[in-house]
Design a protein around this motif. Sequence first.
Motif, short mmCIF file in Angstrom:
data_model
loop_
_atom_site.label_atom_id
_atom_site.label_comp_id
_atom_site.label_asym_id
_atom_site.label_seq_id
_atom_site.Cartn_x
_atom_site.Cartn_y
_atom_site.Cartn_z
N LEU A 256 3.84 -15.54 -18.80
CA LEU A 256 2.79 -15.61 -17.78
C LEU A 256 2.15 -14.24 -17.55
O LEU A 256 0.94 -14.14 -17.35
CB LEU A 256 3.38 -16.15 -16.47
N LEU A 257 2.95 -13.17 -17.59
CA LEU A 257 2.38 -11.85 -17.38
C LEU A 257 1.50 -11.43 -18.55
O LEU A 257 0.52 -10.70 -18.37
CB LEU A 257 3.48 -10.81 -17.14
N SER A 258 1.84 -11.89 -19.75
CA SER A 258 0.99 -11.59 -20.91
C SER A 258 -0.38 -12.24 -20.75
O SER A 258 -1.42 -11.64 -21.05
CB SER A 258 1.66 -12.06 -22.19
N VAL A 259 -0.38 -13.50 -20.28
CA VAL A 259 -1.66 -14.19 -20.05
C VAL A 259 -2.49 -13.44 -19.02
O VAL A 259 -3.70 -13.20 -19.21
CB VAL A 259 -1.41 -15.64 -19.59
N LEU A 260 -1.87 -13.03 -17.91
CA LEU A 260 -2.60 -12.31 -16.87
C LEU A 260 -3.04 -10.93 -17.37
O LEU A 260 -4.11 -10.45 -16.99
CB LEU A 260 -1.73 -12.17 -15.62
N GLY A 261 -2.21 -10.29 -18.20
CA GLY A 261 -2.58 -8.98 -18.74
C GLY A 261 -3.81 -9.07 -19.62
O GLY A 261 -4.72 -8.23 -19.53
N VAL A 262 -3.86 -10.09 -20.47
CA VAL A 262 -5.04 -10.29 -21.33
C VAL A 262 -6.26 -10.61 -20.48
O VAL A 262 -7.37 -10.11 -20.74
CB VAL A 262 -4.77 -11.41 -22.35
N LEU A 263 -6.07 -11.42 -19.45
CA LEU A 263 -7.19 -11.76 -18.56
C LEU A 263 -7.70 -10.51 -17.85
O LEU A 263 -8.93 -10.31 -17.74
CB LEU A 263 -6.73 -12.79 -17.53
N ALA A 264 -6.79 -9.66 -17.39
CA ALA A 264 -7.20 -8.42 -16.73
C ALA A 264 -7.96 -7.52 -17.70
O ALA A 264 -8.96 -6.88 -17.34
CB ALA A 264 -5.97 -7.69 -16.18
N LEU A 265 -7.50 -7.47 -18.95
CA LEU A 265 -8.18 -6.66 -19.96
C LEU A 265 -9.60 -7.16 -20.20
O LEU A 265 -10.56 -6.36 -20.25
CB LEU A 265 -7.38 -6.71 -21.27
N LEU A 266 -9.76 -8.47 -20.35
CA LEU A 266 -11.09 -9.04 -20.58
C LEU A 266 -12.02 -8.79 -19.39
O LEU A 266 -13.20 -8.45 -19.56
CB LEU A 266 -10.98 -10.53 -20.86
N LEU A 267 -11.48 -8.94 -18.18
CA LEU A 267 -12.31 -8.72 -16.99
C LEU A 267 -12.76 -7.27 -16.89
O LEU A 267 -13.92 -6.98 -16.55
CB LEU A 267 -11.53 -9.12 -15.74
N ALA A 268 -11.84 -6.34 -17.19
CA ALA A 268 -12.21 -4.93 -17.15
C ALA A 268 -13.26 -4.61 -18.21
O ALA A 268 -14.20 -3.84 -17.96
CB ALA A 268 -10.97 -4.06 -17.35
N ILE B 102 -8.02 -17.48 0.36
CA ILE B 102 -8.12 -16.35 -0.56
C ILE B 102 -9.53 -16.24 -1.13
O ILE B 102 -10.09 -15.14 -1.26
CB ILE B 102 -7.09 -16.49 -1.71
N CYS B 103 -10.12 -17.39 -1.46
CA CYS B 103 -11.48 -17.39 -1.99
C CYS B 103 -12.47 -16.83 -0.97
O CYS B 103 -13.35 -16.02 -1.30
CB CYS B 103 -11.90 -18.80 -2.40
N VAL B 104 -12.34 -17.26 0.28
CA VAL B 104 -13.24 -16.77 1.33
C VAL B 104 -13.05 -15.27 1.53
O VAL B 104 -14.03 -14.51 1.62
CB VAL B 104 -12.98 -17.53 2.65
N ALA B 105 -11.79 -14.84 1.58
CA ALA B 105 -11.51 -13.41 1.76
C ALA B 105 -12.05 -12.59 0.60
O ALA B 105 -12.63 -11.51 0.79
CB ALA B 105 -10.01 -13.19 1.90
N SER B 106 -11.89 -13.12 -0.63
CA SER B 106 -12.39 -12.40 -1.81
C SER B 106 -13.91 -12.30 -1.78
O SER B 106 -14.48 -11.25 -2.13
CB SER B 106 -11.94 -13.12 -3.09
N ALA B 107 -14.57 -13.40 -1.38
CA ALA B 107 -16.03 -13.37 -1.30
C ALA B 107 -16.50 -12.34 -0.28
O ALA B 107 -17.48 -11.62 -0.50
CB ALA B 107 -16.56 -14.76 -0.95
N VAL C 216 -11.25 -8.96 -10.31
CA VAL C 216 -12.35 -9.92 -10.14
C VAL C 216 -13.25 -9.50 -8.98
O VAL C 216 -14.49 -9.53 -9.10
CB VAL C 216 -11.77 -11.33 -9.91
N CYS C 217 -12.64 -9.09 -7.87
CA CYS C 217 -13.43 -8.66 -6.71
C CYS C 217 -14.29 -7.45 -7.07
O CYS C 217 -15.47 -7.37 -6.68
CB CYS C 217 -12.51 -8.32 -5.54
N GLU D 187 -11.43 -0.97 -11.83
CA GLU D 187 -11.12 -2.10 -12.73
C GLU D 187 -10.26 -1.64 -13.90
O GLU D 187 -9.27 -2.29 -14.26
CB GLU D 187 -12.42 -2.70 -13.26
N VAL D 188 -10.63 -0.53 -14.52
CA VAL D 188 -9.87 -0.02 -15.67
C VAL D 188 -8.45 0.34 -15.24
O VAL D 188 -7.47 0.04 -15.94
CB VAL D 188 -10.58 1.18 -16.30
N ALA D 189 -8.32 0.98 -14.08
CA ALA D 189 -6.99 1.37 -13.60
C ALA D 189 -6.11 0.15 -13.35
O ALA D 189 -4.94 0.11 -13.77
CB ALA D 189 -7.12 2.20 -12.32
#
Length: 595
Positions: free
Chosen positions: A470-482, A166-171, A76-77, A215-217
């Motif tokens: 839960l890891l499958s959900v995050l994996g799909v989210l990471a794929l979409l973001l990339a 975390i939000c402030v640090a990410s921004a 995301v960052c 991002e892809v990595a």
Amino acid sequence: RQLGAVARLKPGVTLEQARAEIAELARQLAKAFPNENGGISATVLPLWRSHFGAQGLLLGPLQILMALSVVVLLIVCANVANLLLARTTARQREVSIRIALGAGRLRLVRQMLAESLSLAAVGALAGVPLSMWLRQSLRYLLPPANLPVALGGGLNVHILAFTTLICVASALVSGVAPAWHSTRADLSESLKEGGRSATGGARSHRTRALLVVSEVALALVALIGAGLFTRGFQTASRINPGFDPANVLLAHFQLSTSGYNLEQRKQFCLRLRERLESAPGVAAVNYSDCVPLGFGTSWWEDLQIEGYVPGPSENMKLYRNVVAPGYFRLMRIPLVAGRDFTEHDDQKSLRVMIVNQTFARRFFAGRDPIGRRVRGWGEWFTVVGVAQDSKYHHLTETPIPYFYVPFRQVYRADMNLAFYLRTAGNLNDALATLRREVRGIDPDVMVLNAMPLAEHIGACLYPQKVAASLLSVLGVLALLLAAVGLYSIIAYSVTQRTHEIGVRVALGAPPGAVLRLVLRWGMTLTLAGLAVGLGIALVLGRSISGASLLGGVSSTDPRVYCGAALFLAAIAALASYLPARRAARVDPMVSLRHE
């Protein structure tokens, strides 16, 4: 033996102080009562680190989940940094003019960071109600067994403060690089580049490409992690437990709370079994102390085996089960030698036991185990049978020595009581029959935690299920973001290179050549990210190698690695194709007039 207790520390007392005090008390007990307490210690742990209950099962999966959440956050960052970099590149001439007119670089950086923080604040506020809504979805991951799991209520101030930080640090992480990059550009070159084509220069182009590769990595790492744990869960689900749980109803009783003494409990079991065996639809009935493949482990007994000399520090505390006659027939566990228990194996008869195959191999070294003697509970038992190995605590466990003793000979007041009903019909009908027969004996006795045995043994897969889900959900989210990140940078690049593409088309370049040009650039970034991601995944895979959550799947399983890489490459190709097709359709007359 073990004893678990829950305590609340006094105000001002640290965990280390309580731990030292408890350890000292344990030393005093060991000194005062060496026979009973010698070698036994005690410690104090935070509740979330307890070895018992849901927290003990979920600690491992949640640590992995947190690590993968960090990976998604980094994606995301990188995405946000790419968008901000594109935005600042478009404003490069404006920034250069302001610097040329005397604006301080630090002031410009603060202004851009303020814009980033404002956007982050809006996103964080939108995320609060979304997180509260998503919290309710966790109930779908709860096991069917009667294990208390609290999902919490309301908004936790500490978690809100942590996520705000975390939000402030990410921004800041996302905004500092683009802001600093825009103010470090050479004024003369920036004004020239902005005036010519607004491409933003080669340096910003390289920075955006590097972010997409990252991002892809990271997305590949997330996909491989999700794939490994999902495959581990599927593999563990297919493991044969060594018994047949189908069409078996499991129920528990707490007869001590109904005023039953030990002998009355035994008589209750006999009467209930007789009534149930004559009921229509019930094929077999049995009862035992321990139920295999639950949340907890079996109880154990310290054994002495005739003719066997334990090695130095060898653990002779072996797990066991106290069962009634017919247990192996109901569970469909084959007896490979000897006989089953009978109703004649009671307090007045010879003490007997049945061992499993691993027990016989380890302690009898190829000799016939039937007739061998084993000492436990202060008495000698004679081995009368050998049962086939099965799974007792985890589906992925290696074979362990295990033994069974007759209910009527060994059942004690501190032991549990579980009933099994095998039926050819509906399990709900079997439950109604069980409750009716229990009321016929004693209306005050309650049937507790009744469920199909097949659901109960799913408890041992609970950590794997949580990790895989839960890891499958995050994996799909990471794929979409990339994919979004790759699409955005290529689409932005196509927009910035509209004039150049128009010149190519005007000079005779066919649409297919333009399409291949853009696709080649997108896939080059993708392949670079895949190479980096595979290297990172292989290094991280070593840290989870042999983890029980993998269900025996290798942390370097080539099918998972290749499948994740090919799937990510396909999504990246689609993300590259869409802007490439748009570039191939550019009208030369329009593009030549483009700034």
